[in-house]
Design a protein around this motif. Structure first.
Motif, PDB file in Angstrom:
ATOM      1  N   ILE A 113       0.880  -1.182   0.000  1.00 43.81           N
ATOM      2  CA  ILE A 113       0.000   0.000   0.000  1.00 43.81           C
ATOM      3  C   ILE A 113       0.914   1.228   0.000  1.00 43.81           C
ATOM      4  CG2 ILE A 113      -1.827   1.256   1.211  1.00 43.81           C
ATOM      5  CD1 ILE A 113      -2.646  -1.399   2.515  1.00 43.81           C
ATOM      6  N   PRO A 114       0.855   2.047  -1.077  1.00 44.47           N
ATOM      7  CA  PRO A 114       1.766   3.186  -1.162  1.00 44.47           C
ATOM      8  C   PRO A 114       1.658   4.089   0.069  1.00 44.47           C
ATOM      9  CG  PRO A 114       0.547   2.905  -3.218  1.00 44.47           C
ATOM     10  CD  PRO A 114      -0.048   1.954  -2.231  1.00 44.47           C
ATOM     11  N   ASP A 115       2.792   4.568   0.547  1.00 46.52           N
ATOM     12  CA  ASP A 115       2.895   5.523   1.670  1.00 46.52           C
ATOM     13  C   ASP A 115       2.379   4.968   3.001  1.00 46.52           C
ATOM     14  OD1 ASP A 115       3.855   7.408  -0.171  1.00 46.52           O
ATOM     15  OD2 ASP A 115       1.796   8.053  -0.657  1.00 46.52           O
ATOM     16  N   SER A 116       2.232   3.633   3.079  1.00 45.04           N
ATOM     17  CA  SER A 116       1.600   3.108   4.295  1.00 45.04           C
ATOM     18  C   SER A 116       2.545   3.099   5.496  1.00 45.04           C
ATOM     19  CB  SER A 116       1.057   1.701   4.035  1.00 45.04           C
ATOM     20  OG  SER A 116       2.103   0.833   3.685  1.00 45.04           O
ATOM     21  N   ASP A 117       3.837   3.361   5.278  1.00 49.33           N
ATOM     22  CA  ASP A 117       4.757   3.455   6.422  1.00 49.33           C
ATOM     23  C   ASP A 117       4.761   4.862   7.018  1.00 49.33           C
ATOM     24  OD1 ASP A 117       5.433   0.847   6.020  1.00 49.33           O
ATOM     25  OD2 ASP A 117       7.419   1.238   5.158  1.00 49.33           O
ATOM     26  N   ASP A 118       4.111   5.789   6.322  1.00 49.83           N
ATOM     27  CA  ASP A 118       4.172   7.196   6.747  1.00 49.83           C
ATOM     28  C   ASP A 118       3.072   7.508   7.760  1.00 49.83           C
ATOM     29  OD1 ASP A 118       4.300   9.926   7.022  1.00 49.83           O
ATOM     30  OD2 ASP A 118       3.369  10.335   5.066  1.00 49.83           O
ATOM     31  N   ARG A 119       3.516   7.693   9.018  1.00 50.61           N
ATOM     32  CA  ARG A 119       2.538   8.075  10.042  1.00 50.61           C
ATOM     33  C   ARG A 119       2.867   9.462  10.583  1.00 50.61           C
ATOM     34  NH1 ARG A 119       3.300   2.823  12.099  1.00 50.61           N
ATOM     35  NH2 ARG A 119       3.902   3.497  14.170  1.00 50.61           N
ATOM     36  N   SER A 120       3.415  10.309   9.699  1.00 51.91           N
ATOM     37  CA  SER A 120       3.929  11.612  10.148  1.00 51.91           C
ATOM     38  C   SER A 120       2.825  12.494  10.730  1.00 51.91           C
ATOM     39  CB  SER A 120       4.619  12.321   8.986  1.00 51.91           C
ATOM     40  OG  SER A 120       3.730  12.392   7.885  1.00 51.91           O
ATOM     41  N   ASP A 121       1.627  12.412  10.201  1.00 55.88           N
ATOM     42  CA  ASP A 121       0.531  13.174  10.810  1.00 55.88           C
ATOM     43  C   ASP A 121      -0.741  12.332  10.754  1.00 55.88           C
ATOM     44  OD1 ASP A 121      -1.427  14.247   8.576  1.00 55.88           O
ATOM     45  OD2 ASP A 121       0.622  14.375   7.772  1.00 55.88           O
ATOM     46  N   PRO A 122      -1.731  12.683  11.563  1.00 53.35           N
ATOM     47  CA  PRO A 122      -2.909  11.819  11.706  1.00 53.35           C
ATOM     48  C   PRO A 122      -3.665  11.562  10.408  1.00 53.35           C
ATOM     49  CG  PRO A 122      -2.894  13.523  13.400  1.00 53.35           C
ATOM     50  CD  PRO A 122      -1.783  13.854  12.453  1.00 53.35           C
ATOM     51  N   SER A 123      -3.487  12.454   9.412  1.00 52.55           N
ATOM     52  CA  SER A 123      -4.228  12.229   8.170  1.00 52.55           C
ATOM     53  C   SER A 123      -3.403  11.442   7.154  1.00 52.55           C
ATOM     54  CB  SER A 123      -4.663  13.571   7.583  1.00 52.55           C
ATOM     55  OG  SER A 123      -3.506  14.288   7.190  1.00 52.55           O
ATOM     56  N   SER A 124      -2.162  11.073   7.518  1.00 50.97           N
ATOM     57  CA  SER A 124      -1.337  10.326   6.576  1.00 50.97           C
ATOM     58  C   SER A 124      -1.895   8.915   6.394  1.00 50.97           C
ATOM     59  CB  SER A 124       0.113  10.269   7.066  1.00 50.97           C
ATOM     60  OG  SER A 124       0.150   9.636   8.330  1.00 50.97           O
ATOM     61  N   VAL A 125      -1.560   8.309   5.244  1.00 56.26           N
ATOM     62  CA  VAL A 125      -2.067   6.966   4.934  1.00 56.26           C
ATOM     63  C   VAL A 125      -1.718   5.996   6.059  1.00 56.26           C
ATOM     64  CG1 VAL A 125      -1.857   5.026   3.323  1.00 56.26           C
ATOM     65  CG2 VAL A 125      -1.870   7.370   2.462  1.00 56.26           C
ATOM     66  N   GLY A 126      -0.442   6.020   6.486  1.00 53.99           N
ATOM     67  CA  GLY A 126       0.019   5.077   7.507  1.00 53.99           C
ATOM     68  C   GLY A 126      -0.711   5.259   8.832  1.00 53.99           C
ATOM     69  N   ALA A 127      -0.968   6.515   9.211  1.00 54.65           N
ATOM     70  CA  ALA A 127      -1.637   6.770  10.494  1.00 54.65           C
ATOM     71  C   ALA A 127      -3.080   6.267  10.448  1.00 54.65           C
ATOM     72  CB  ALA A 127      -1.606   8.256  10.823  1.00 54.65           C
ATOM     73  N   ARG A 128      -3.729   6.484   9.292  1.00 55.95           N
ATOM     74  CA  ARG A 128      -5.124   6.026   9.188  1.00 55.95           C
ATOM     75  C   ARG A 128      -5.200   4.502   9.165  1.00 55.95           C
ATOM     76  NH1 ARG A 128      -7.405   7.933   4.410  1.00 55.95           N
ATOM     77  NH2 ARG A 128      -5.471   8.908   3.736  1.00 55.95           N
ATOM     78  N   LEU A 129      -4.246   3.868   8.459  1.00 60.72           N
ATOM     79  CA  LEU A 129      -4.220   2.397   8.456  1.00 60.72           C
ATOM     80  C   LEU A 129      -3.945   1.852   9.856  1.00 60.72           C
ATOM     81  CD1 LEU A 129      -2.210   1.563   5.206  1.00 60.72           C
ATOM     82  CD2 LEU A 129      -4.580   0.914   5.708  1.00 60.72           C
ATOM     83  N   ALA A 130      -2.977   2.475  10.537  1.00 59.45           N
ATOM     84  CA  ALA A 130      -2.616   1.995  11.878  1.00 59.45           C
ATOM     85  C   ALA A 130      -3.799   2.129  12.835  1.00 59.45           C
ATOM     86  CB  ALA A 130      -1.398   2.758  12.406  1.00 59.45           C
ATOM     87  N   ALA A 131      -4.540   3.239  12.727  1.00 60.57           N
ATOM     88  CA  ALA A 131      -5.690   3.442  13.618  1.00 60.57           C
ATOM     89  C   ALA A 131      -6.766   2.397  13.339  1.00 60.57           C
ATOM     90  CB  ALA A 131      -6.248   4.850  13.427  1.00 60.57           C
ATOM     91  N   CYS A 132      -7.040   2.143  12.050  1.00 65.58           N
ATOM     92  CA  CYS A 132      -8.061   1.164  11.675  1.00 65.58           C
ATOM     93  C   CYS A 132      -7.625  -0.238  12.110  1.00 65.58           C
ATOM     94  CB  CYS A 132      -8.294   1.226  10.167  1.00 65.58           C
ATOM     95  SG  CYS A 132      -9.289  -0.128   9.511  1.00 65.58           S
ATOM     96  N   TYR A 133      -6.359  -0.560  11.853  1.00 63.35           N
ATOM     97  CA  TYR A 133      -5.883  -1.915  12.139  1.00 63.35           C
ATOM     98  C   TYR A 133      -5.835  -2.184  13.647  1.00 63.35           C
ATOM     99  CZ  TYR A 133      -3.164  -6.182  11.397  1.00 63.35           C
ATOM    100  OH  TYR A 133      -2.752  -7.493  11.357  1.00 63.35           O
ATOM    101  N   THR A 134      -5.363  -1.218  14.436  1.00 67.95           N
ATOM    102  CA  THR A 134      -5.283  -1.446  15.884  1.00 67.95           C
ATOM    103  C   THR A 134      -6.659  -1.361  16.539  1.00 67.95           C
ATOM    104  OG1 THR A 134      -4.671   0.864  16.220  1.00 67.95           O
ATOM    105  CG2 THR A 134      -2.872  -0.752  16.185  1.00 67.95           C
ATOM    106  N   ASP A 135      -7.627  -0.787  15.827  1.00 70.79           N
ATOM    107  CA  ASP A 135      -8.994  -0.839  16.316  1.00 70.79           C
ATOM    108  C   ASP A 135      -9.454  -2.304  16.339  1.00 70.79           C
ATOM    109  OD1 ASP A 135     -11.235   0.501  17.234  1.00 70.79           O
ATOM    110  OD2 ASP A 135     -12.224   0.371  15.273  1.00 70.79           O
ATOM    111  N   ALA A 136      -9.122  -3.051  15.293  1.00 70.95           N
ATOM    112  CA  ALA A 136      -9.452  -4.484  15.245  1.00 70.95           C
ATOM    113  C   ALA A 136      -8.478  -5.306  16.090  1.00 70.95           C
ATOM    114  CB  ALA A 136      -9.437  -4.974  13.797  1.00 70.95           C
ATOM    115  N   HIS A 137      -7.239  -4.852  16.186  1.00 66.99           N
ATOM    116  CA  HIS A 137      -6.179  -5.638  16.857  1.00 66.99           C
ATOM    117  C   HIS A 137      -5.330  -4.734  17.741  1.00 66.99           C
ATOM    118  CE1 HIS A 137      -7.173  -8.899  14.142  1.00 66.99           C
ATOM    119  NE2 HIS A 137      -7.074  -8.061  13.136  1.00 66.99           N
ATOM    120  N   PRO A 138      -5.824  -4.409  18.966  1.00 67.56           N
ATOM    121  CA  PRO A 138      -5.075  -3.481  19.823  1.00 67.56           C
ATOM    122  C   PRO A 138      -3.645  -3.969  20.123  1.00 67.56           C
ATOM    123  CG  PRO A 138      -7.275  -3.894  20.701  1.00 67.56           C
ATOM    124  CD  PRO A 138      -7.097  -4.828  19.545  1.00 67.56           C
ATOM    125  N   ASP A 139      -3.461  -5.291  20.213  1.00 68.29           N
ATOM    126  CA  ASP A 139      -2.129  -5.820  20.539  1.00 68.29           C
ATOM    127  C   ASP A 139      -1.114  -5.552  19.436  1.00 68.29           C
ATOM    128  OD1 ASP A 139      -3.790  -7.538  19.049  1.00 68.29           O
ATOM    129  OD2 ASP A 139      -2.634  -9.313  19.606  1.00 68.29           O
TER     130      ASP A 139
END
Ligand SMILES: *[C@@H]1O[C@H](CO)[C@@H](O)[C@H](O)[C@H]1NC(C)=O
Ligand SMILES: *[C@@H]1O[C@H](CO)[C@@H](O)[C@H](O)[C@H]1NC(C)=O
Length: 295
Positions: free
Chosen positions: A192-218
């Motif tokens: 997924i392009p730019d998915s490592d980028d969590r520089s700000d909350p609207s970045s692709v990586g930050a949104r993916l991380a928030a969605c994914y840890t919502d399903a998998h907090p660990d």
């Protein structure tokens, strides 16, 4: 209590085995109203997309490379001769890339699946619907066969409980899994392009991380950028969908065209209900949702 004869045991085992097959006539067909019609592949796709959105765990399968030179699993002491052989293992999944129907995976480079993928393997993901509530009424044959098993164990002296005791030997599932929807998505893995980028909350990586840890907090401990393992968000690009909606007299069984899978909108899957989403469901009932089983 009298021990069952071998014939009784065998016939109850045969009945249990037959009823577990999705295409076999099920024991209650005669007493239940038949569905008005079998759901279409598109209606099944809508149910499948809801299952994908609500289910955090699936089983991934990849194949080992034929050529040892491609094999990144070298430090695993893997036995020889596994080239082309599929390996299936539970993994975390999420539905985080919008409305495309492609599951999101968090690929750790040390995982055998993602080493196989790096060596060119395709991938498939099996997902099953697990109702959050047990049905209001159980199917009689399952407790009957359990007590037959208990009787047999008692008969041969291995019984651990008195026959009158209704406790199961082990925790058995409380519903007929053969009558519930499951599917397999096959395809390939794509970054997924730019998915490592969590520089700000609207970045692709930050949104993916928030969605994914919502399903998998660990999973917050092994997100991309963690100090232990190299990890990246990827997606399983779906190319084929195989669906088994339940018993064939009420559910669709077969391939779902991938365009139909992709076409399902969020509104559509949010509007349907799966068997057992609400308390008090009857697992043999043919209901008003596409899949049957829901009241
Ligand atoms: C992956 O699947 C495609 C078909 O979608 C096929 O052409 C290709 O050979 C497969 N790759 C491997 C390594 O089996
Ligand atoms: C996908 O949706 C569009 C727009 O609603 C529709 O025109 C098209 O026929 C659909 N395709 C399939 C394969 O369902």
């Amino acid at each position: 209590m009298k021990a069952p004869t071998l014939t009784t045991l065998l016939s109850s085992c045969t009945a249990a085995a037959a009823s577990a097959l999705h295409y076999a006539p099920n024991p209650s067909s005669a007493n239940e109203p038949l569905p008005l019609r079998i759901p279409t592949s598109y209606e099944s796709a809508v149910l499948g997309r809801r299952i994908l959105a609500l289910t955090p765990i699936g089983t991934l399968a990849t194949t080992f490379p034929h050529d040892d030179a491609d094999d990144a699993n070298t430090n695993e002491n893997r036995p020889p001769g596994l080239g082309g052989v599929p390996l299936s293992l539970m993994d975390y999944i999420a539905d985080c890339t919008g409305d495309d129907g492609d599951p999101t995976l968090l690929a750790l480079n040390i995982e055998t699946h993602f080493r196989n993928v790096a060596a060119g393997s395709n991938i498939s993901l099996a997902v099953r619907w697990t109702p959050p509530y047990p049905p209001a009424k159980r199917i009689k044959s399952s407790s009957a066969s359990r007590s037959h098993l208990q009787s047999l164990l008692n008969y041969i002296g291995w019984g651990t409980q008195p026959e009158e005791d209704d406790e199961p030997l082990h925790e058995s599932q409380s519903y007929s899994a053969a009558n519930l929807p499951r599917f397999s998505l096959t395809g390939y893995v794509e970054p997924i392009p730019d998915s490592d980028d969590r520089s700000d909350p609207s970045s692709v990586g930050a949104r993916l991380a928030a969605c994914y840890t919502d399903a998998h907090p660990d999973a917050k401990y092994w997100l991309p950028g963690n100090r232990i393992h190299e990890a990246h968000f990827v997606k399983l690009v779906v190319t084929h969908v195989y669906w088994v909606g339940g018993f064939g007299d009420r559910a669709y069984i077969g391939w779902i065209p991938v365009e139909e899978w992709r076409n399902v909108t969020r509104e559509e899957w949010q509007d349907v209900r799966l068997p057992g989403e609400r308390k008090g469901w009857k697992e043999w009932a043919v209901g008003d949702s596409f899949g049957g089983g829901e009241l």
